[in-house]
Design a protein around this motif. Sequence first.
Motif, PDB file in Angstrom:
ATOM      1  N   LYS A  10       0.891  -1.061  -0.025  1.00 50.78           N
ATOM      2  CA  LYS A  10      -0.029   0.041   0.157  1.00 50.78           C
ATOM      3  C   LYS A  10       0.834   1.280   0.088  1.00 50.78           C
ATOM      4  CE  LYS A  10      -4.345   1.855   2.208  1.00 50.78           C
ATOM      5  NZ  LYS A  10      -4.884   1.508   3.411  1.00 50.78           N
ATOM      6  N   SER A  11       0.332   2.162  -0.753  1.00 43.75           N
ATOM      7  CA  SER A  11       1.190   3.457  -0.813  1.00 43.75           C
ATOM      8  C   SER A  11       1.280   4.322   0.507  1.00 43.75           C
ATOM      9  CB  SER A  11       0.633   4.438  -1.837  1.00 43.75           C
ATOM     10  OG  SER A  11       1.144   5.674  -1.628  1.00 43.75           O
ATOM     11  N   SER A  12       2.473   4.730   0.834  1.00 43.04           N
ATOM     12  CA  SER A  12       2.694   5.510   2.004  1.00 43.04           C
ATOM     13  C   SER A  12       1.714   6.826   1.978  1.00 43.04           C
ATOM     14  CB  SER A  12       4.161   5.866   2.072  1.00 43.04           C
ATOM     15  OG  SER A  12       4.491   6.588   1.267  1.00 43.04           O
ATOM     16  N   TYR A  13       1.165   7.199   0.806  1.00 42.87           N
ATOM     17  CA  TYR A  13       0.421   8.468   0.800  1.00 42.87           C
ATOM     18  C   TYR A  13      -0.941   7.773   0.807  1.00 42.87           C
ATOM     19  CZ  TYR A  13       4.330  11.011  -0.950  1.00 42.87           C
ATOM     20  OH  TYR A  13       5.315  11.493  -1.263  1.00 42.87           O
ATOM     21  N   SER A  14      -1.293   6.757   1.020  1.00 47.67           N
ATOM     22  CA  SER A  14      -2.731   6.193   1.415  1.00 47.67           C
ATOM     23  C   SER A  14      -3.100   6.707   2.792  1.00 47.67           C
ATOM     24  CB  SER A  14      -2.924   4.885   1.195  1.00 47.67           C
ATOM     25  OG  SER A  14      -2.769   4.503  -0.103  1.00 47.67           O
ATOM     26  N   GLU A  20      -6.094   8.933  -1.814  1.00 47.51           N
ATOM     27  CA  GLU A  20      -4.840   8.364  -2.283  1.00 47.51           C
ATOM     28  C   GLU A  20      -4.593   6.740  -2.057  1.00 47.51           C
ATOM     29  OE1 GLU A  20      -3.374  10.788  -4.032  1.00 47.51           O
ATOM     30  OE2 GLU A  20      -4.583  12.287  -3.379  1.00 47.51           O
ATOM     31  N   GLU A  23      -2.315   0.419  -4.500  1.00 47.62           N
ATOM     32  CA  GLU A  23      -1.275  -0.461  -3.994  1.00 47.62           C
ATOM     33  C   GLU A  23      -0.584  -0.895  -5.270  1.00 47.62           C
ATOM     34  OE1 GLU A  23      -3.379  -3.228  -0.496  1.00 47.62           O
ATOM     35  OE2 GLU A  23      -3.968  -3.412  -2.739  1.00 47.62           O
ATOM     36  N   VAL A  24       0.656  -1.468  -5.053  1.00 47.56           N
ATOM     37  CA  VAL A  24       1.550  -1.770  -6.150  1.00 47.56           C
ATOM     38  C   VAL A  24       1.986  -3.214  -5.647  1.00 47.56           C
ATOM     39  CG1 VAL A  24       3.758  -1.549  -7.319  1.00 47.56           C
ATOM     40  CG2 VAL A  24       2.077   0.593  -6.797  1.00 47.56           C
ATOM     41  N   VAL A  34      -0.910  -2.205 -10.540  1.00 46.63           N
ATOM     42  CA  VAL A  34      -1.493  -1.173  -9.738  1.00 46.63           C
ATOM     43  C   VAL A  34      -2.833  -1.431  -9.564  1.00 46.63           C
ATOM     44  CG1 VAL A  34      -1.313   1.386  -9.376  1.00 46.63           C
ATOM     45  CG2 VAL A  34       0.437   0.302 -10.549  1.00 46.63           C
TER      46      VAL A  34
END
Length: 64
Positions: A10-14, A20, A23-24, A34
């Motif tokens: 999961k993105s740290s910006y979520s 935002e 996930e990647v 993505v």
Amino acid sequence: MSIVEGTWKKSSYSNQTGGECVEVAATSDHGAAVRDTRDRGAGHLEMPSTEWAAFVAAVRTAGL
């Protein structure tokens, strides 16, 4: 291409309020997949490593 099991990150910006949410995951050919964290069942977008590297470089250059 196939997604490498257990690699979704999961993105740290979520955040907890639903913003935002991305996930990647790594793919078997060293590319990336993505998806939207809020709607994982909607599927994902896969790209080869060259396209993923170009995307990451463009985001970094833009300061996003």
